[in-house]
Design a protein around this motif. Structure first.
Motif, PDB file in Angstrom:
ATOM      1  N   PHE A  13       0.851  -1.187   0.000  1.00 58.13           N
ATOM      2  CA  PHE A  13       0.000   0.000   0.000  1.00 58.13           C
ATOM      3  C   PHE A  13       0.884   1.232   0.000  1.00 58.13           C
ATOM      4  O   PHE A  13       1.784   1.364   0.825  1.00 58.13           O
ATOM      5  CB  PHE A  13      -0.896   0.021   1.243  1.00 58.13           C
ATOM      6  CG  PHE A  13      -1.910  -1.076   1.272  1.00 58.13           C
ATOM      7  CD1 PHE A  13      -3.207  -0.831   0.854  1.00 58.13           C
ATOM      8  CD2 PHE A  13      -1.580  -2.345   1.714  1.00 58.13           C
ATOM      9  CE1 PHE A  13      -4.157  -1.843   0.878  1.00 58.13           C
ATOM     10  CE2 PHE A  13      -2.514  -3.352   1.747  1.00 58.13           C
ATOM     11  CZ  PHE A  13      -3.806  -3.102   1.326  1.00 58.13           C
ATOM     12  N   HIS A  14       0.606   2.132  -0.928  1.00 58.84           N
ATOM     13  CA  HIS A  14       1.336   3.394  -1.018  1.00 58.84           C
ATOM     14  C   HIS A  14       0.308   4.518  -0.936  1.00 58.84           C
ATOM     15  O   HIS A  14      -0.627   4.578  -1.744  1.00 58.84           O
ATOM     16  CB  HIS A  14       2.102   3.463  -2.346  1.00 58.84           C
ATOM     17  CG  HIS A  14       2.709   4.800  -2.615  1.00 58.84           C
ATOM     18  ND1 HIS A  14       3.873   5.214  -2.015  1.00 58.84           N
ATOM     19  CD2 HIS A  14       2.315   5.819  -3.391  1.00 58.84           C
ATOM     20  CE1 HIS A  14       4.156   6.423  -2.431  1.00 58.84           C
ATOM     21  NE2 HIS A  14       3.220   6.824  -3.270  1.00 58.84           N
ATOM     22  N   LEU A  15       0.477   5.385   0.040  1.00 62.49           N
ATOM     23  CA  LEU A  15      -0.443   6.510   0.201  1.00 62.49           C
ATOM     24  C   LEU A  15      -0.190   7.511  -0.916  1.00 62.49           C
ATOM     25  O   LEU A  15       0.877   8.120  -0.983  1.00 62.49           O
ATOM     26  CB  LEU A  15      -0.255   7.168   1.571  1.00 62.49           C
ATOM     27  CG  LEU A  15      -1.193   8.316   1.890  1.00 62.49           C
ATOM     28  CD1 LEU A  15      -2.650   7.882   1.808  1.00 62.49           C
ATOM     29  CD2 LEU A  15      -0.871   8.864   3.274  1.00 62.49           C
ATOM     30  N   ALA A  16      -1.164   7.654  -1.809  1.00 66.09           N
ATOM     31  CA  ALA A  16      -1.011   8.516  -2.980  1.00 66.09           C
ATOM     32  C   ALA A  16      -1.339   9.967  -2.650  1.00 66.09           C
ATOM     33  O   ALA A  16      -0.647  10.877  -3.092  1.00 66.09           O
ATOM     34  CB  ALA A  16      -1.892   8.021  -4.115  1.00 66.09           C
ATOM     35  N   GLU A  17      -2.411  10.164  -1.880  1.00 64.68           N
ATOM     36  CA  GLU A  17      -2.794  11.531  -1.507  1.00 64.68           C
ATOM     37  C   GLU A  17      -3.828  11.499  -0.397  1.00 64.68           C
ATOM     38  O   GLU A  17      -4.454  10.475  -0.139  1.00 64.68           O
ATOM     39  CB  GLU A  17      -3.331  12.305  -2.704  1.00 64.68           C
ATOM     40  CG  GLU A  17      -4.635  11.760  -3.272  1.00 64.68           C
ATOM     41  CD  GLU A  17      -5.122  12.525  -4.491  1.00 64.68           C
ATOM     42  OE1 GLU A  17      -6.129  13.232  -4.360  1.00 64.68           O
ATOM     43  OE2 GLU A  17      -4.493  12.408  -5.546  1.00 64.68           O
ATOM     44  N   ARG A  28      -2.608   3.617  -3.481  1.00 67.49           N
ATOM     45  CA  ARG A  28      -2.235   2.790  -4.624  1.00 67.49           C
ATOM     46  C   ARG A  28      -1.827   1.450  -4.047  1.00 67.49           C
ATOM     47  O   ARG A  28      -0.994   1.384  -3.131  1.00 67.49           O
ATOM     48  CB  ARG A  28      -1.079   3.421  -5.395  1.00 67.49           C
ATOM     49  CG  ARG A  28      -1.508   4.646  -6.140  1.00 67.49           C
ATOM     50  CD  ARG A  28      -0.497   5.023  -7.216  1.00 67.49           C
ATOM     51  NE  ARG A  28      -0.957   6.249  -7.842  1.00 67.49           N
ATOM     52  CZ  ARG A  28      -0.310   7.403  -7.806  1.00 67.49           C
ATOM     53  NH1 ARG A  28       0.849   7.491  -7.199  1.00 67.49           N
ATOM     54  NH2 ARG A  28      -0.809   8.468  -8.385  1.00 67.49           N
ATOM     55  N   ILE A  29      -2.412   0.398  -4.571  1.00 63.09           N
ATOM     56  CA  ILE A  29      -2.191  -0.938  -4.038  1.00 63.09           C
ATOM     57  C   ILE A  29      -1.541  -1.784  -5.124  1.00 63.09           C
ATOM     58  O   ILE A  29      -2.091  -1.921  -6.219  1.00 63.09           O
ATOM     59  CB  ILE A  29      -3.523  -1.571  -3.589  1.00 63.09           C
ATOM     60  CG1 ILE A  29      -4.225  -0.641  -2.603  1.00 63.09           C
ATOM     61  CG2 ILE A  29      -3.288  -2.951  -3.000  1.00 63.09           C
ATOM     62  CD1 ILE A  29      -5.697  -0.929  -2.418  1.00 63.09           C
ATOM     63  N   LYS A  30      -0.378  -2.319  -4.819  1.00 64.35           N
ATOM     64  CA  LYS A  30       0.330  -3.174  -5.770  1.00 64.35           C
ATOM     65  C   LYS A  30       0.265  -4.607  -5.258  1.00 64.35           C
ATOM     66  O   LYS A  30       0.673  -4.895  -4.129  1.00 64.35           O
ATOM     67  CB  LYS A  30       1.786  -2.753  -5.904  1.00 64.35           C
ATOM     68  CG  LYS A  30       2.570  -3.584  -6.902  1.00 64.35           C
ATOM     69  CD  LYS A  30       4.043  -3.220  -6.808  1.00 64.35           C
ATOM     70  CE  LYS A  30       4.587  -2.834  -8.137  1.00 64.35           C
ATOM     71  NZ  LYS A  30       6.025  -2.491  -8.053  1.00 64.35           N
ATOM     72  N   VAL A  31      -0.291  -5.496  -6.090  1.00 60.84           N
ATOM     73  CA  VAL A  31      -0.379  -6.905  -5.739  1.00 60.84           C
ATOM     74  C   VAL A  31       0.539  -7.682  -6.660  1.00 60.84           C
ATOM     75  O   VAL A  31       0.444  -7.571  -7.883  1.00 60.84           O
ATOM     76  CB  VAL A  31      -1.833  -7.437  -5.867  1.00 60.84           C
ATOM     77  CG1 VAL A  31      -1.890  -8.916  -5.526  1.00 60.84           C
ATOM     78  CG2 VAL A  31      -2.774  -6.649  -4.972  1.00 60.84           C
ATOM     79  N   SER A  32       1.426  -8.452  -6.053  1.00 64.39           N
ATOM     80  CA  SER A  32       2.331  -9.316  -6.805  1.00 64.39           C
ATOM     81  C   SER A  32       1.943 -10.765  -6.537  1.00 64.39           C
ATOM     82  O   SER A  32       1.842 -11.172  -5.372  1.00 64.39           O
ATOM     83  CB  SER A  32       3.780  -9.101  -6.363  1.00 64.39           C
ATOM     84  OG  SER A  32       4.151  -7.755  -6.500  1.00 64.39           O
ATOM     85  N   HIS A  33       1.705 -11.525  -7.612  1.00 67.41           N
ATOM     86  CA  HIS A  33       1.463 -12.957  -7.483  1.00 67.41           C
ATOM     87  C   HIS A  33       2.799 -13.645  -7.726  1.00 67.41           C
ATOM     88  O   HIS A  33       3.347 -13.604  -8.823  1.00 67.41           O
ATOM     89  CB  HIS A  33       0.405 -13.430  -8.479  1.00 67.41           C
ATOM     90  CG  HIS A  33       0.103 -14.886  -8.367  1.00 67.41           C
ATOM     91  ND1 HIS A  33       0.020 -15.699  -9.456  1.00 67.41           N
ATOM     92  CD2 HIS A  33      -0.114 -15.663  -7.285  1.00 67.41           C
ATOM     93  CE1 HIS A  33      -0.247 -16.930  -9.055  1.00 67.41           C
ATOM     94  NE2 HIS A  33      -0.329 -16.928  -7.739  1.00 67.41           N
ATOM     95  N   PHE A  42      -3.753  -1.366  -8.225  1.00 63.51           N
ATOM     96  CA  PHE A  42      -5.176  -1.154  -7.992  1.00 63.51           C
ATOM     97  C   PHE A  42      -5.369   0.118  -7.183  1.00 63.51           C
ATOM     98  O   PHE A  42      -4.467   0.565  -6.485  1.00 63.51           O
ATOM     99  CB  PHE A  42      -5.772  -2.342  -7.216  1.00 63.51           C
ATOM    100  CG  PHE A  42      -5.672  -3.655  -7.938  1.00 63.51           C
ATOM    101  CD1 PHE A  42      -6.608  -4.008  -8.882  1.00 63.51           C
ATOM    102  CD2 PHE A  42      -4.622  -4.524  -7.680  1.00 63.51           C
ATOM    103  CE1 PHE A  42      -6.514  -5.211  -9.553  1.00 63.51           C
ATOM    104  CE2 PHE A  42      -4.515  -5.727  -8.348  1.00 63.51           C
ATOM    105  CZ  PHE A  42      -5.464  -6.073  -9.288  1.00 63.51           C
ATOM    106  N   GLU A  43      -6.578   0.660  -7.254  1.00 62.24           N
ATOM    107  CA  GLU A  43      -6.921   1.845  -6.461  1.00 62.24           C
ATOM    108  C   GLU A  43      -7.787   1.497  -5.260  1.00 62.24           C
ATOM    109  O   GLU A  43      -7.894   2.304  -4.339  1.00 62.24           O
ATOM    110  CB  GLU A  43      -7.628   2.878  -7.343  1.00 62.24           C
ATOM    111  CG  GLU A  43      -6.703   3.481  -8.381  1.00 62.24           C
ATOM    112  CD  GLU A  43      -7.350   4.617  -9.165  1.00 62.24           C
ATOM    113  OE1 GLU A  43      -8.454   5.060  -8.788  1.00 62.24           O
ATOM    114  OE2 GLU A  43      -6.741   5.057 -10.142  1.00 62.24           O
ATOM    115  N   THR A  44      -8.415   0.318  -5.272  1.00 68.29           N
ATOM    116  CA  THR A  44      -9.255  -0.072  -4.139  1.00 68.29           C
ATOM    117  C   THR A  44      -8.880  -1.466  -3.654  1.00 68.29           C
ATOM    118  O   THR A  44      -8.428  -2.312  -4.422  1.00 68.29           O
ATOM    119  CB  THR A  44     -10.759  -0.093  -4.507  1.00 68.29           C
ATOM    120  OG1 THR A  44     -11.000  -1.160  -5.436  1.00 68.29           O
ATOM    121  CG2 THR A  44     -11.212   1.237  -5.092  1.00 68.29           C
ATOM    122  N   ILE A  45      -9.065  -1.680  -2.360  1.00 69.88           N
ATOM    123  CA  ILE A  45      -8.797  -2.990  -1.777  1.00 69.88           C
ATOM    124  C   ILE A  45      -9.752  -4.040  -2.350  1.00 69.88           C
ATOM    125  O   ILE A  45      -9.390  -5.200  -2.515  1.00 69.88           O
ATOM    126  CB  ILE A  45      -8.845  -2.933  -0.230  1.00 69.88           C
ATOM    127  CG1 ILE A  45      -8.360  -4.243   0.391  1.00 69.88           C
ATOM    128  CG2 ILE A  45     -10.239  -2.610   0.257  1.00 69.88           C
ATOM    129  CD1 ILE A  45      -6.906  -4.528   0.183  1.00 69.88           C
TER     130      ILE A  45
END
Length: 58
Positions: A13-17, A28-33, A42-45
């Protein structure tokens, strides 16, 4: 014979604003498989969870 499956994810999770008026945070949510070496932003959980559900076939 029971087949075992492993699905590993890294979720960042990265706080964008932060909205100055409401204080609402936008992430901003980055998911790595890990097994498939895929990274998606992604923008939402909810969207991130849906991606992970699709991978595991739930």
């Amino acid at each position: 014979m029971e087949q075992k499956q492993i699905a590993s994810f890294i979720v960042r999770f990265h706080l964008a604003e932060i909205d100055e008026q409401t204080g609402k945070k936008k992430w901003r949510i980055k998911v790595s498989h890990v097994q498939e070496d895929i990274e998606i932003l992604f923008e939402t959980i909810e969207d991130a969870m849906n991606f992970m559900r699709n991978i595991i076939g739930d």
